[in-house]
Design a protein around this motif. Sequence first.
Motif, PDB file in Angstrom:
ATOM      1  N   TRP A 140      57.593  16.216  92.848  1.00 51.87           N
ATOM      2  CA  TRP A 140      57.547  17.163  91.905  1.00 51.87           C
ATOM      3  C   TRP A 140      57.699  16.671  90.519  1.00 51.87           C
ATOM      4  CZ3 TRP A 140      55.015  20.967  93.647  1.00 51.87           C
ATOM      5  CH2 TRP A 140      54.769  21.148  95.045  1.00 51.87           C
ATOM      6  N   SER A 141      58.557  15.804  90.253  1.00 54.90           N
ATOM      7  CA  SER A 141      58.716  15.312  88.905  1.00 54.90           C
ATOM      8  C   SER A 141      57.271  14.823  88.496  1.00 54.90           C
ATOM      9  CB  SER A 141      59.621  14.309  88.793  1.00 54.90           C
ATOM     10  OG  SER A 141      61.055  14.851  89.121  1.00 54.90           O
ATOM     11  N   GLY A 142      56.404  14.095  89.372  1.00 57.60           N
ATOM     12  CA  GLY A 142      55.266  13.573  88.947  1.00 57.60           C
ATOM     13  C   GLY A 142      54.228  14.681  88.799  1.00 57.60           C
ATOM     14  N   GLU A 143      54.295  15.684  89.392  1.00 53.90           N
ATOM     15  CA  GLU A 143      53.512  16.953  89.442  1.00 53.90           C
ATOM     16  C   GLU A 143      53.884  17.381  88.231  1.00 53.90           C
ATOM     17  OE1 GLU A 143      50.357  19.468  90.915  1.00 53.90           O
ATOM     18  OE2 GLU A 143      51.023  17.517  91.748  1.00 53.90           O
ATOM     19  N   TRP A 144      55.228  17.546  87.798  1.00 54.25           N
ATOM     20  CA  TRP A 144      55.254  18.409  86.448  1.00 54.25           C
ATOM     21  C   TRP A 144      54.809  17.605  85.402  1.00 54.25           C
ATOM     22  CZ3 TRP A 144      56.411  22.363  83.746  1.00 54.25           C
ATOM     23  CH2 TRP A 144      56.754  22.322  82.743  1.00 54.25           C
ATOM     24  N   SER A 145      55.008  16.047  85.597  1.00 55.25           N
ATOM     25  CA  SER A 145      54.516  15.417  84.341  1.00 55.25           C
ATOM     26  C   SER A 145      53.038  15.548  84.162  1.00 55.25           C
ATOM     27  CB  SER A 145      54.778  13.938  84.568  1.00 55.25           C
ATOM     28  OG  SER A 145      56.174  13.922  84.645  1.00 55.25           O
ATOM     29  N   ARG A 146      52.253  15.790  85.363  1.00 50.78           N
ATOM     30  CA  ARG A 146      50.785  15.826  85.245  1.00 50.78           C
ATOM     31  C   ARG A 146      50.424  17.097  84.674  1.00 50.78           C
ATOM     32  NH1 ARG A 146      46.798  18.180  87.813  1.00 50.78           N
ATOM     33  NH2 ARG A 146      48.161  18.935  89.766  1.00 50.78           N
ATOM     34  N   LEU A 147      51.119  18.144  85.155  1.00 49.64           N
ATOM     35  CA  LEU A 147      50.710  19.427  84.426  1.00 49.64           C
ATOM     36  C   LEU A 147      51.170  19.781  83.085  1.00 49.64           C
ATOM     37  CD1 LEU A 147      51.349  21.412  87.809  1.00 49.64           C
ATOM     38  CD2 LEU A 147      49.033  21.041  86.829  1.00 49.64           C
ATOM     39  N   GLU A 148      52.655  19.239  82.825  1.00 45.53           N
ATOM     40  CA  GLU A 148      52.868  19.448  81.487  1.00 45.53           C
ATOM     41  C   GLU A 148      52.004  19.210  80.325  1.00 45.53           C
ATOM     42  OE1 GLU A 148      57.124  18.454  79.136  1.00 45.53           O
ATOM     43  OE2 GLU A 148      56.299  16.941  80.508  1.00 45.53           O
ATOM     44  N   ALA A 149      51.402  17.901  80.678  1.00 37.39           N
ATOM     45  CA  ALA A 149      50.286  17.416  79.584  1.00 37.39           C
ATOM     46  C   ALA A 149      49.212  18.397  79.284  1.00 37.39           C
ATOM     47  CB  ALA A 149      49.859  16.286  80.059  1.00 37.39           C
ATOM     48  N   GLN A 150      48.807  19.294  80.223  1.00 42.74           N
ATOM     49  CA  GLN A 150      47.993  20.499  80.289  1.00 42.74           C
ATOM     50  C   GLN A 150      48.171  21.787  79.696  1.00 42.74           C
ATOM     51  OE1 GLN A 150      46.264  20.923  84.036  1.00 42.74           O
ATOM     52  NE2 GLN A 150      45.667  18.903  84.455  1.00 42.74           N
ATOM     53  N   LEU A 151      49.531  21.857  79.360  1.00 38.03           N
ATOM     54  CA  LEU A 151      50.146  23.077  79.033  1.00 38.03           C
ATOM     55  C   LEU A 151      49.902  23.231  77.477  1.00 38.03           C
ATOM     56  CD1 LEU A 151      53.478  23.565  81.264  1.00 38.03           C
ATOM     57  CD2 LEU A 151      51.321  24.920  81.174  1.00 38.03           C
ATOM     58  N   PRO A 152      49.340  24.309  76.959  1.00 40.90           N
ATOM     59  CA  PRO A 152      49.471  24.551  75.484  1.00 40.90           C
ATOM     60  C   PRO A 152      50.773  24.837  74.763  1.00 40.90           C
ATOM     61  CG  PRO A 152      48.800  26.327  76.296  1.00 40.90           C
ATOM     62  CD  PRO A 152      48.909  25.316  77.737  1.00 40.90           C
ATOM     63  N   ILE A 153      50.867  23.968  73.567  1.00 36.88           N
ATOM     64  CA  ILE A 153      52.026  24.149  72.853  1.00 36.88           C
ATOM     65  C   ILE A 153      52.042  24.803  71.635  1.00 36.88           C
ATOM     66  CG2 ILE A 153      53.861  22.693  71.539  1.00 36.88           C
ATOM     67  CD1 ILE A 153      53.162  20.317  73.535  1.00 36.88           C
ATOM     68  N   PHE A 154      52.735  25.928  71.269  1.00 36.39           N
ATOM     69  CA  PHE A 154      52.564  26.775  70.201  1.00 36.39           C
ATOM     70  C   PHE A 154      53.815  26.782  69.389  1.00 36.39           C
ATOM     71  CE2 PHE A 154      50.015  28.581  73.655  1.00 36.39           C
ATOM     72  CZ  PHE A 154      48.778  28.916  72.827  1.00 36.39           C
TER      73      PHE A 154
END
Length: 178
Positions: free
Chosen positions: A61-75
Amino acid sequence: MKVTRREAVLGMVTGAVLLFGSTYLGGRSRLHDLARMKDDCRALERRIERAKNMVAERDRWSGEWSRLEAQLPIFPADMDVSVHWLSVMDKMALASGVTISKRQKGEVRKIGHLYEMPIDVGNFEGTLDATVRFLFDLQTQNAMMDVRQLLIKPKGPNLLRGRFTLYCAYMAEGITSQ
């Protein structure tokens, strides 16, 4: 006075019945407590097993979070992101051929490192193909958008009407994961 054998047997049977009856009446609540404690013990064992499984899956799940975190926009932290998410949703609806006539942004919630903003779409209309295309486009926006509480009903022979809640996830500047 002489006690006959019959009276002695009846006295012993009566004494045994009274002994067992009072034991049952006095111990009934303890039996219920024991049964409840056994159920609680089984429930706790299941919770412990689930927790062990979750700990064992932590790396995945840490790996999955790292992969998805890169796709999240930052405002920026002080920016009103509702305009961005509403325009993204409207562009997808327009491209798919769906009409949205009633929508309202909800309260932004902070969940760990993420912020989540719900958009309540109270009324949308479109054909079956347009609706499926629109919902598919919303759901496949990386990890940013999630359709929940979907309700669709037919309006006419080839038209659908419905409502849903769209949750948009993003991160604020300066907040990083652990």
